[in-house]
Scaffold this motif. Structure first.
Motif, PDB file in Angstrom:
ATOM      1  N   GLY A  49       0.817  -1.207   0.000  1.00 61.59           N
ATOM      2  CA  GLY A  49       0.000   0.000   0.000  1.00 61.59           C
ATOM      3  C   GLY A  49       0.852   1.258   0.000  1.00 61.59           C
ATOM      4  O   GLY A  49       0.591   2.205  -0.750  1.00 61.59           O
ATOM      5  N   HIS A  50       1.871   1.282   0.856  1.00 62.96           N
ATOM      6  CA  HIS A  50       2.799   2.417   0.859  1.00 62.96           C
ATOM      7  C   HIS A  50       3.430   2.597  -0.527  1.00 62.96           C
ATOM      8  O   HIS A  50       3.526   3.720  -1.040  1.00 62.96           O
ATOM      9  N   ALA A  51       3.885   1.478  -1.103  1.00 63.60           N
ATOM     10  CA  ALA A  51       4.588   1.537  -2.382  1.00 63.60           C
ATOM     11  C   ALA A  51       3.673   2.054  -3.499  1.00 63.60           C
ATOM     12  O   ALA A  51       4.063   2.926  -4.288  1.00 63.60           O
ATOM     13  N   LEU A  52       2.463   1.530  -3.574  1.00 65.81           N
ATOM     14  CA  LEU A  52       1.532   1.956  -4.616  1.00 65.81           C
ATOM     15  C   LEU A  52       1.176   3.430  -4.451  1.00 65.81           C
ATOM     16  O   LEU A  52       1.129   4.185  -5.438  1.00 65.81           O
ATOM     17  N   ALA A  53       0.930   3.856  -3.222  1.00 69.18           N
ATOM     18  CA  ALA A  53       0.594   5.254  -2.982  1.00 69.18           C
ATOM     19  C   ALA A  53       1.747   6.172  -3.384  1.00 69.18           C
ATOM     20  O   ALA A  53       1.530   7.252  -3.950  1.00 69.18           O
ATOM     21  N   ALA A  54       2.971   5.751  -3.082  1.00 63.17           N
ATOM     22  CA  ALA A  54       4.135   6.555  -3.456  1.00 63.17           C
ATOM     23  C   ALA A  54       4.218   6.726  -4.969  1.00 63.17           C
ATOM     24  O   ALA A  54       4.441   7.836  -5.478  1.00 63.17           O
ATOM     25  N   VAL A  55       4.026   5.643  -5.692  1.00 58.27           N
ATOM     26  CA  VAL A  55       4.084   5.701  -7.157  1.00 58.27           C
ATOM     27  C   VAL A  55       2.963   6.574  -7.713  1.00 58.27           C
ATOM     28  O   VAL A  55       3.176   7.405  -8.607  1.00 58.27           O
ATOM     29  N   LEU A  56       1.752   6.398  -7.196  1.00 60.68           N
ATOM     30  CA  LEU A  56       0.596   7.147  -7.699  1.00 60.68           C
ATOM     31  C   LEU A  56       0.709   8.647  -7.433  1.00 60.68           C
ATOM     32  O   LEU A  56       0.122   9.452  -8.170  1.00 60.68           O
ATOM     33  N   THR A  57       1.424   9.018  -6.389  1.00 54.64           N
ATOM     34  CA  THR A  57       1.558  10.443  -6.052  1.00 54.64           C
ATOM     35  C   THR A  57       2.827  11.055  -6.621  1.00 54.64           C
ATOM     36  O   THR A  57       3.170  12.195  -6.294  1.00 54.64           O
ATOM     37  N   GLY A  58       3.542  10.308  -7.456  1.00 52.93           N
ATOM     38  CA  GLY A  58       4.706  10.861  -8.129  1.00 52.93           C
ATOM     39  C   GLY A  58       5.999  10.788  -7.358  1.00 52.93           C
ATOM     40  O   GLY A  58       7.013  11.364  -7.787  1.00 52.93           O
ATOM     41  N   ARG A  59       6.014  10.087  -6.233  1.00 46.24           N
ATOM     42  CA  ARG A  59       7.257   9.901  -5.503  1.00 46.24           C
ATOM     43  C   ARG A  59       8.079   8.800  -6.183  1.00 46.24           C
ATOM     44  O   ARG A  59       7.537   7.966  -6.904  1.00 46.24           O
ATOM     45  N   ARG A  60       9.376   8.786  -5.950  1.00 48.12           N
ATOM     46  CA  ARG A  60      10.247   7.774  -6.553  1.00 48.12           C
ATOM     47  C   ARG A  60      10.449   6.639  -5.550  1.00 48.12           C
ATOM     48  O   ARG A  60      11.107   6.817  -4.528  1.00 48.12           O
ATOM     49  N   LEU A  61       9.877   5.494  -5.864  1.00 54.95           N
ATOM     50  CA  LEU A  61       9.998   4.329  -4.988  1.00 54.95           C
ATOM     51  C   LEU A  61      11.396   3.754  -5.104  1.00 54.95           C
ATOM     52  O   LEU A  61      11.846   3.420  -6.205  1.00 54.95           O
ATOM     53  N   THR A  62      12.094   3.623  -3.973  1.00 56.95           N
ATOM     54  CA  THR A  62      13.481   3.146  -4.002  1.00 56.95           C
ATOM     55  C   THR A  62      13.656   1.746  -3.440  1.00 56.95           C
ATOM     56  O   THR A  62      14.674   1.107  -3.706  1.00 56.95           O
ATOM     57  N   GLY A  63      12.708   1.242  -2.660  1.00 59.29           N
ATOM     58  CA  GLY A  63      12.872  -0.111  -2.147  1.00 59.29           C
ATOM     59  C   GLY A  63      11.875  -0.462  -1.067  1.00 59.29           C
ATOM     60  O   GLY A  63      11.271   0.417  -0.445  1.00 59.29           O
ATOM     61  N   ILE A  64      11.714  -1.778  -0.873  1.00 61.95           N
ATOM     62  CA  ILE A  64      10.824  -2.311   0.155  1.00 61.95           C
ATOM     63  C   ILE A  64      11.578  -3.400   0.906  1.00 61.95           C
ATOM     64  O   ILE A  64      12.253  -4.231   0.289  1.00 61.95           O
ATOM     65  N   LYS A  65      11.454  -3.407   2.221  1.00 61.83           N
ATOM     66  CA  LYS A  65      12.045  -4.465   3.029  1.00 61.83           C
ATOM     67  C   LYS A  65      10.967  -5.104   3.892  1.00 61.83           C
ATOM     68  O   LYS A  65      10.130  -4.419   4.470  1.00 61.83           O
ATOM     69  N   LEU A  66      11.005  -6.424   3.967  1.00 60.28           N
ATOM     70  CA  LEU A  66      10.115  -7.191   4.835  1.00 60.28           C
ATOM     71  C   LEU A  66      10.984  -7.954   5.814  1.00 60.28           C
ATOM     72  O   LEU A  66      11.980  -8.574   5.405  1.00 60.28           O
ATOM     73  N   HIS A  67      10.627  -7.933   7.102  1.00 54.83           N
ATOM     74  CA  HIS A  67      11.474  -8.540   8.126  1.00 54.83           C
ATOM     75  C   HIS A  67      10.771  -9.713   8.804  1.00 54.83           C
ATOM     76  O   HIS A  67       9.537  -9.809   8.806  1.00 54.83           O
ATOM     77  N   SER A  68      11.559 -10.591   9.384  1.00 55.05           N
ATOM     78  CA  SER A  68      11.023 -11.807   9.988  1.00 55.05           C
ATOM     79  C   SER A  68      10.176 -11.533  11.225  1.00 55.05           C
ATOM     80  O   SER A  68       9.407 -12.404  11.650  1.00 55.05           O
ATOM     81  N   ASP A  69      10.283 -10.345  11.814  1.00 55.31           N
ATOM     82  CA  ASP A  69       9.443  -9.995  12.966  1.00 55.31           C
ATOM     83  C   ASP A  69       8.103  -9.403  12.517  1.00 55.31           C
ATOM     84  O   ASP A  69       7.374  -8.850  13.340  1.00 55.31           O
ATOM     85  N   THR A  70       7.797  -9.520  11.229  1.00 52.28           N
ATOM     86  CA  THR A  70       6.579  -9.036  10.562  1.00 52.28           C
ATOM     87  C   THR A  70       6.526  -7.516  10.454  1.00 52.28           C
ATOM     88  O   THR A  70       5.473  -6.957  10.144  1.00 52.28           O
ATOM     89  N   SER A  71       7.651  -6.841  10.687  1.00 53.50           N
ATOM     90  CA  SER A  71       7.710  -5.415  10.401  1.00 53.50           C
ATOM     91  C   SER A  71       8.149  -5.229   8.952  1.00 53.50           C
ATOM     92  O   SER A  71       8.556  -6.188   8.285  1.00 53.50           O
TER      93      SER A  71
END
Length: 245
Positions: A56-78
């Motif tokens: 959701g964060h990533a899609l919103a960033a793209v739709l609002t013209g921000r430059r998406l640089t990366g996504i991280k998913l962690h084993s603690d579910t953060s």
């Protein structure tokens, strides 16, 4: 691939499946509830909520013209989604706002597709979305998490019988609809103990000068509304049948 094969694939993808029995809808809802409210299963299942949240964060960033640089998913579910652009303004506000409401809104979209009996289409859209997200994953656990989730969804969509596909899809959608609500309460609980000073709600408060508790309330209202609408889509059509019986 022959024309006949392409036609069969199109029919499989866009064709409507039969209505599932009400018992399946009920059992899958109860199963999703059990996963959400049992601590051990929630610890595992919450990874799916995190994927939807960061997506959701990533899609919103793209739709609002921000430059998406990366996504991280962690084993603690953060998770963490990084984007470049103005640190304030509508784009950043919308990007921060999208995370906690994304699982419930994705679940609502899924409920709409299921209400039209587009079960296979829902599963394939899920696979496509996961593959698109995979491109931006920047850590090993995140890559493994997306690949495993995508493989499971694809395997069900390609090899499983229609009844199994229906059970899997309904469970997943119920899980997103109901499971999207729990993290909002977890968020406020952790905020009250001072354990999330940089939460999405607190960052929204910093750039909008509107108290963080207001944004927590927005998350909760949106998610509860999505749950109510999803409930009507998934079970509303069975109400006359239940009443007559």
């Amino acid at each position: 691939m022959s024309i006949d094969s392409l036609t069969d694939l199109r029919d499989q993808l866009f064709g409507a499946q039969p209505d599932p029995p009400f018992l399946l809808v009920l059992i899958t809802a109860l199963l999703a509830l059990a996963v959400i409210f049992v601590r051990v299963t929630w610890r595992v299942g919450r990874n799916a909520i995190t994927i939807a949240h960061e997506g959701g964060h990533a899609l919103a960033a793209v739709l609002t013209g921000r430059r998406l640089t990366g996504i991280k998913l962690h084993s603690d579910t953060s998770g963490l989604t990084l984007s470049a652009g103005r640190p304030t303004g509508p784009g950043m506000t919308f990007t921060l706002l999208a995370g906690y409401v994304a699982p419930s809104l994705i679940g609502l979209l899924g409920a709409w597709l299921l209400a039209g009996n587009r079960i296979t289409l829902l599963l394939w859209i899920t696979v496509a979305a996961l593959l698109a997200m995979l491109i931006m994953i920047r850590n090993v656990y995140g890559i493994v998490s997306i690949l495993v989730t995508g493989a499971v969804v694809f395997g069900v969509s390609w090899y499983a019988e229609p009844e199994v596909q229906a059970a899997f899809a309904y469970t997943g959608v119920w899980f997103l609809l109901i499971g999207g609500v729990r993290p909002v309460f977890e968020l406020q609980s952790m905020r009250s103990w001072g354990r999330m000073p940089q939460s999405d709600a607190d960052q929204l408060a910093g750039i909008t000068r509107v108290p963080a508790i207001f944004w927590v309330g927005v998350f909760l209202v949106v998610n509860l509304a999505a749950l109510a609408a999803g409930l009507l889509l998934l079970a509303g059509g069975y109400l006359p049948e239940i009443t007559l019986n």
